[in-house]
Design a protein around this motif. Structure first.
Motif, PDB file in Angstrom:
ATOM      1  N   LEU A  61      45.588 -36.351 -31.250  1.00 15.14           N
ATOM      2  CA  LEU A  61      45.101 -36.227 -32.622  1.00 15.14           C
ATOM      3  C   LEU A  61      46.218 -35.683 -33.501  1.00 15.14           C
ATOM      4  O   LEU A  61      47.300 -35.336 -33.018  1.00 15.14           O
ATOM      5  N   GLN A  62      45.919 -35.592 -34.776  1.00 21.16           N
ATOM      6  CA  GLN A  62      46.860 -34.995 -35.728  1.00 21.16           C
ATOM      7  C   GLN A  62      46.138 -33.891 -36.490  1.00 21.16           C
ATOM      8  O   GLN A  62      44.936 -33.990 -36.759  1.00 21.16           O
ATOM      9  N   GLY A  63      46.864 -32.839 -36.825  1.00 23.15           N
ATOM     10  CA  GLY A  63      46.251 -31.728 -37.552  1.00 23.15           C
ATOM     11  C   GLY A  63      47.246 -31.050 -38.463  1.00 23.15           C
ATOM     12  O   GLY A  63      48.459 -31.326 -38.421  1.00 23.15           O
ATOM     13  N   ASN A  64      46.745 -30.161 -39.293  1.00 26.77           N
ATOM     14  CA  ASN A  64      47.582 -29.401 -40.219  1.00 26.77           C
ATOM     15  C   ASN A  64      47.467 -27.913 -39.931  1.00 26.77           C
ATOM     16  O   ASN A  64      46.387 -27.403 -39.633  1.00 26.77           O
ATOM     17  N   VAL A  65      48.595 -27.239 -40.057  1.00 26.30           N
ATOM     18  CA  VAL A  65      48.633 -25.793 -39.844  1.00 26.30           C
ATOM     19  C   VAL A  65      48.030 -25.102 -41.063  1.00 26.30           C
ATOM     20  O   VAL A  65      48.305 -25.470 -42.210  1.00 26.30           O
ATOM     21  N   THR A  66      47.225 -24.100 -40.813  1.00 23.09           N
ATOM     22  CA  THR A  66      46.649 -23.310 -41.899  1.00 23.09           C
ATOM     23  C   THR A  66      46.465 -21.874 -41.434  1.00 23.09           C
ATOM     24  O   THR A  66      46.757 -21.540 -40.286  1.00 23.09           O
ATOM     25  N   THR A  67      46.026 -21.044 -42.319  1.00 27.36           N
ATOM     26  CA  THR A  67      45.761 -19.650 -41.997  1.00 27.36           C
ATOM     27  C   THR A  67      44.688 -19.117 -42.933  1.00 27.36           C
ATOM     28  O   THR A  67      44.604 -19.540 -44.097  1.00 27.36           O
TER      29      THR A  67
ATOM     30  N   VAL B 254      50.776 -14.173 -48.136  1.00 25.18           N
ATOM     31  CA  VAL B 254      50.530 -14.934 -46.911  1.00 25.18           C
ATOM     32  C   VAL B 254      50.907 -14.086 -45.706  1.00 25.18           C
ATOM     33  O   VAL B 254      51.831 -13.273 -45.761  1.00 25.18           O
ATOM     34  N   ASN B 255      50.146 -14.295 -44.629  1.00 22.68           N
ATOM     35  CA  ASN B 255      50.453 -13.649 -43.348  1.00 22.68           C
ATOM     36  C   ASN B 255      50.584 -14.756 -42.306  1.00 22.68           C
ATOM     37  O   ASN B 255      49.628 -15.477 -42.024  1.00 22.68           O
ATOM     38  N   LEU B 256      51.780 -14.888 -41.714  1.00 22.18           N
ATOM     39  CA  LEU B 256      52.058 -15.961 -40.760  1.00 22.18           C
ATOM     40  C   LEU B 256      51.719 -15.588 -39.326  1.00 22.18           C
ATOM     41  O   LEU B 256      52.009 -16.349 -38.408  1.00 22.18           O
ATOM     42  N   ASP B 257      51.108 -14.421 -39.136  1.00 26.00           N
ATOM     43  CA  ASP B 257      50.796 -13.993 -37.768  1.00 26.00           C
ATOM     44  C   ASP B 257      49.546 -14.693 -37.229  1.00 26.00           C
ATOM     45  O   ASP B 257      49.469 -15.002 -36.045  1.00 26.00           O
ATOM     46  N   ASN B 258      48.575 -14.917 -38.084  1.00 26.98           N
ATOM     47  CA  ASN B 258      47.298 -15.462 -37.640  1.00 26.98           C
ATOM     48  C   ASN B 258      47.169 -16.926 -38.063  1.00 26.98           C
ATOM     49  O   ASN B 258      46.351 -17.301 -38.884  1.00 26.98           O
ATOM     50  N   MET B 259      48.023 -17.769 -37.448  1.00 32.34           N
ATOM     51  CA  MET B 259      48.034 -19.185 -37.807  1.00 32.34           C
ATOM     52  C   MET B 259      47.150 -19.985 -36.854  1.00 32.34           C
ATOM     53  O   MET B 259      46.935 -19.605 -35.703  1.00 32.34           O
ATOM     54  N   TYR B 260      46.670 -21.122 -37.331  1.00 31.37           N
ATOM     55  CA  TYR B 260      45.909 -22.024 -36.475  1.00 31.37           C
ATOM     56  C   TYR B 260      45.992 -23.437 -37.038  1.00 31.37           C
ATOM     57  O   TYR B 260      46.387 -23.643 -38.195  1.00 31.37           O
ATOM     58  N   ILE B 261      45.652 -24.394 -36.197  1.00 29.81           N
ATOM     59  CA  ILE B 261      45.624 -25.799 -36.621  1.00 29.81           C
ATOM     60  C   ILE B 261      44.178 -26.249 -36.699  1.00 29.81           C
ATOM     61  O   ILE B 261      43.382 -25.964 -35.798  1.00 29.81           O
ATOM     62  N   GLU B 262      43.867 -26.946 -37.757  1.00 26.03           N
ATOM     63  CA  GLU B 262      42.527 -27.502 -37.924  1.00 26.03           C
ATOM     64  C   GLU B 262      42.625 -29.024 -37.821  1.00 26.03           C
ATOM     65  O   GLU B 262      43.463 -29.653 -38.475  1.00 26.03           O
ATOM     66  N   THR B 263      41.801 -29.603 -36.977  1.00 29.98           N
ATOM     67  CA  THR B 263      41.809 -31.050 -36.789  1.00 29.98           C
ATOM     68  C   THR B 263      40.392 -31.580 -36.711  1.00 29.98           C
ATOM     69  O   THR B 263      39.457 -30.827 -36.421  1.00 29.98           O
ATOM     70  N   GLU B 264      40.231 -32.853 -36.998  1.00 31.23           N
ATOM     71  CA  GLU B 264      38.923 -33.502 -36.936  1.00 31.23           C
ATOM     72  C   GLU B 264      38.842 -34.352 -35.674  1.00 31.23           C
ATOM     73  O   GLU B 264      39.695 -35.221 -35.440  1.00 31.23           O
TER      74      GLU B 264
ATOM     75  N   LYS C  37      35.024 -30.381 -36.555  1.00 29.98           N
ATOM     76  CA  LYS C  37      36.298 -29.667 -36.672  1.00 29.98           C
ATOM     77  C   LYS C  37      36.570 -28.820 -35.440  1.00 29.98           C
ATOM     78  O   LYS C  37      35.657 -28.253 -34.844  1.00 29.98           O
ATOM     79  N   ALA C  38      37.848 -28.752 -35.097  1.00 25.41           N
ATOM     80  CA  ALA C  38      38.297 -27.893 -33.997  1.00 25.41           C
ATOM     81  C   ALA C  38      39.466 -27.061 -34.496  1.00 25.41           C
ATOM     82  O   ALA C  38      40.324 -27.554 -35.242  1.00 25.41           O
ATOM     83  N   GLU C  39      39.485 -25.793 -34.079  1.00 27.18           N
ATOM     84  CA  GLU C  39      40.584 -24.889 -34.426  1.00 27.18           C
ATOM     85  C   GLU C  39      41.401 -24.597 -33.178  1.00 27.18           C
ATOM     86  O   GLU C  39      40.849 -24.273 -32.130  1.00 27.18           O
ATOM     87  N   ILE C  40      42.715 -24.710 -33.318  1.00 28.46           N
ATOM     88  CA  ILE C  40      43.624 -24.442 -32.210  1.00 28.46           C
ATOM     89  C   ILE C  40      44.524 -23.289 -32.605  1.00 28.46           C
ATOM     90  O   ILE C  40      45.242 -23.357 -33.621  1.00 28.46           O
ATOM     91  N   ALA C  41      44.473 -22.216 -31.842  1.00 28.17           N
ATOM     92  CA  ALA C  41      45.283 -21.038 -32.146  1.00 28.17           C
ATOM     93  C   ALA C  41      46.760 -21.353 -31.997  1.00 28.17           C
ATOM     94  O   ALA C  41      47.170 -22.090 -31.094  1.00 28.17           O
ATOM     95  N   ILE C  42      47.588 -20.780 -32.887  1.00 26.48           N
ATOM     96  CA  ILE C  42      49.029 -21.009 -32.866  1.00 26.48           C
ATOM     97  C   ILE C  42      49.766 -19.671 -32.811  1.00 26.48           C
ATOM     98  O   ILE C  42      49.776 -18.926 -33.794  1.00 26.48           O
ATOM     99  N   PRO C  43      50.373 -19.333 -31.669  1.00 26.71           N
ATOM    100  CA  PRO C  43      51.226 -18.143 -31.639  1.00 26.71           C
ATOM    101  C   PRO C  43      52.464 -18.392 -32.495  1.00 26.71           C
ATOM    102  O   PRO C  43      53.078 -19.460 -32.414  1.00 26.71           O
ATOM    103  N   ASN C  44      52.828 -17.430 -33.316  1.00 25.63           N
ATOM    104  CA  ASN C  44      53.915 -17.646 -34.275  1.00 25.63           C
ATOM    105  C   ASN C  44      54.783 -16.404 -34.387  1.00 25.63           C
ATOM    106  O   ASN C  44      54.991 -15.866 -35.478  1.00 25.63           O
ATOM    107  N   LYS C  45      55.290 -15.955 -33.237  1.00 24.33           N
ATOM    108  CA  LYS C  45      56.113 -14.741 -33.228  1.00 24.33           C
ATOM    109  C   LYS C  45      57.384 -14.912 -34.044  1.00 24.33           C
ATOM    110  O   LYS C  45      57.851 -13.970 -34.688  1.00 24.33           O
ATOM    111  N   GLU C  46      57.956 -16.096 -34.019  1.00 25.10           N
ATOM    112  CA  GLU C  46      59.188 -16.336 -34.759  1.00 25.10           C
ATOM    113  C   GLU C  46      58.929 -16.635 -36.235  1.00 25.10           C
ATOM    114  O   GLU C  46      59.868 -16.705 -37.025  1.00 25.10           O
TER     115      GLU C  46
END
Length: 395
Positions: free
Chosen positions: A90-96, A226-236, A281-290
């Motif tokens: 699938l394809q998704g977009n990063v959001t927070t 914005v806070n980039l620590d708690n990122m996730y991807i939302e996809t359909e 919709k599905a949310e996928i957690a994204i670790p973003n330490k960098e």
């Protein structure tokens, strides 16, 4: 073949000639006599025909004795169970959830901006101040009236406790004091709206309105945080995958722009199907330490929706289909010590595909040898010779 026989015949003729006859052809040529040359040529033609007839007899005997002449060469591989993890792409977009454009709660002049772009701020930290339009002076006056009302109430209460004075005086003093407290609180709440605070910890991404500008409550955009620590991807996800795409499923996330791949999991699934496109919709957690992953970045997702620990996978290219629509492959049976066996047609039932491979659910036993190269040219029951036995079916 004609040219080969001619060369072979001439070679035998030359070899069979003794030392005394070695130069017979040369002598005939040197004689310059037409009849002599023609006679020598006729002798050689007769000898060629005799040799040709003998070669034909030898070929006929070879064809009878050589049983491998018409045996086709094929390659084969062993069907070996292995773990099969099918993925849904699938394809998704990063959001927070920690991305906000801050607007004021009070109308007035933006008198102070206390932060800069790129600055990290903590939740509740003061970011800006709006002129309160004289509310501070009103608060000071109201505070004086509240203090007087409090003193009057306390004195009236002491008298009432001693049974001195009337009840109505006590109640009036109490009511007046409570009214003054409420008035002070209302002014304080109004003043608090003139102070802009950080709703969460994050980085000031942009200062939109400069100090000294007139701002309108709920409309003017002051700054973005914005806070980039708690990122996730939302996809359909299509609704047909409702039972296979669940919380905790493994996900491979690929960011083409960054050239980066990370492994994570599905953290949340929507309970509602979108009636317009039949997806959820599905949310996928994204670790973003960098902190190199940004909101609205496009990502490709490979979500594990099916796993078979003992799957038999074969190349799709070796599968054929009969008139009844049944799929079949050829396996080699009764193999002898010369690596020859019988090509046997086997009807199979297939499952999911992944790239060039397909899962076989029924029809193929463990360690069966399947014909790969030559699978579409052999016939059922035909003797074949295995040229290469390859355990890696996709090599």
């Amino acid at each position: 073949m004609k040219y080969i026989l001619t060369i072979l015949t001439l070679s035998i003729l030359l070899t069979s000639c003794g030392d005394g006859k070695k130069n017979t052809v040369e002598k005939a040529l040197e004689s310059n006599d037409l009849e002599t040359i023609r006679k020598k040529r006729a002798e050689l033609v007769d000898q060629q025909q005799v040799l040709h007839d003998k070669i034909m007899l030898l070929d006929e005997k070879i064809s009878v004795l050589d049983t491998t002449k018409n045996v086709p060469l094929v390659t084969a591989f062993k069907a070996t169970p292995e773990e099969f993890n099918h993925v849904l792409e699938l394809q998704g977009n990063v959001t927070t959830k920690d991305l906000m454009v801050i607007t004021p709660e009070y109308n007035g002049i933006l008198t102070n901006v206390y932060v800069k772009e790129g600055q990290w701020v903590s939740k509740g930290q003061t970011l800006a101040k709006i002129d309160d339009g004289g509310l501070s002076q009103q608060l000071a006056q109201q505070q004086i009236q509240k203090d007087l009302a409090q003193t009057t109430f306390e004195r009236q209460k002491r008298l009432w406790d001693q049974k001195i004075g009337s009840e109505i005086q006590f109640l009036q003093a109490k009511s007046n004091y409570e009214g003054q407290v409420e008035a002070v609180n209302q002014i304080q709440q109004q003043i608090s709206k003139t102070i802009v605070k950080a709703p969460f910890s994050g980085k000031i991404d942009a200062i939109i309105t400069e100090q000294g500008s007139v701002v309108v409550a709920g409309q003017t955009q002051l700054m973005q945080i914005v806070n980039l620590d708690n990122m996730y991807i939302e996809t359909e996800v299509p609704e047909r995958h409702l039972n296979t795409i669940t919380v905790g499923k493994n996900v491979e996330v690929i960011f083409p722009i960054l050239g980066k791949t990370i492994n994570t999991k599905v953290r949340q699934i929507s309970n509602v199907i979108n009636p317009s496109n039949r997806t959820f919709k599905a949310e996928i957690a994204i670790p973003n330490k960098e902190r190199d992953i940004k909101p609205n970045l496009t990502a490709r997702l490979k979500i594990n929706d099916y796993t078979n620990k003992e799957a038999i996978l074969i190349p799709q290219s070796i599968i054929s289909e009969n008139a009844e629509g049944e799929q079949y492959v050829y396996v080699v049976k009764d193999k002898n010590d010369r690596n020859q066996g019988t090509a046997t047609r086997v009807i199979i039932k297939t499952g999911r595909t992944q790239g060039d491979l397909i899962e076989v659910l029924e029809g193929i036993e463990n360690s069966a040898e399947l014909i790969q190269e030559g699978a579409r040219s052999v016939k059922d029951g035909q003797t074949v010779e295995i040229l290469i036995l390859d355990n890696q079916q996709n090599d």
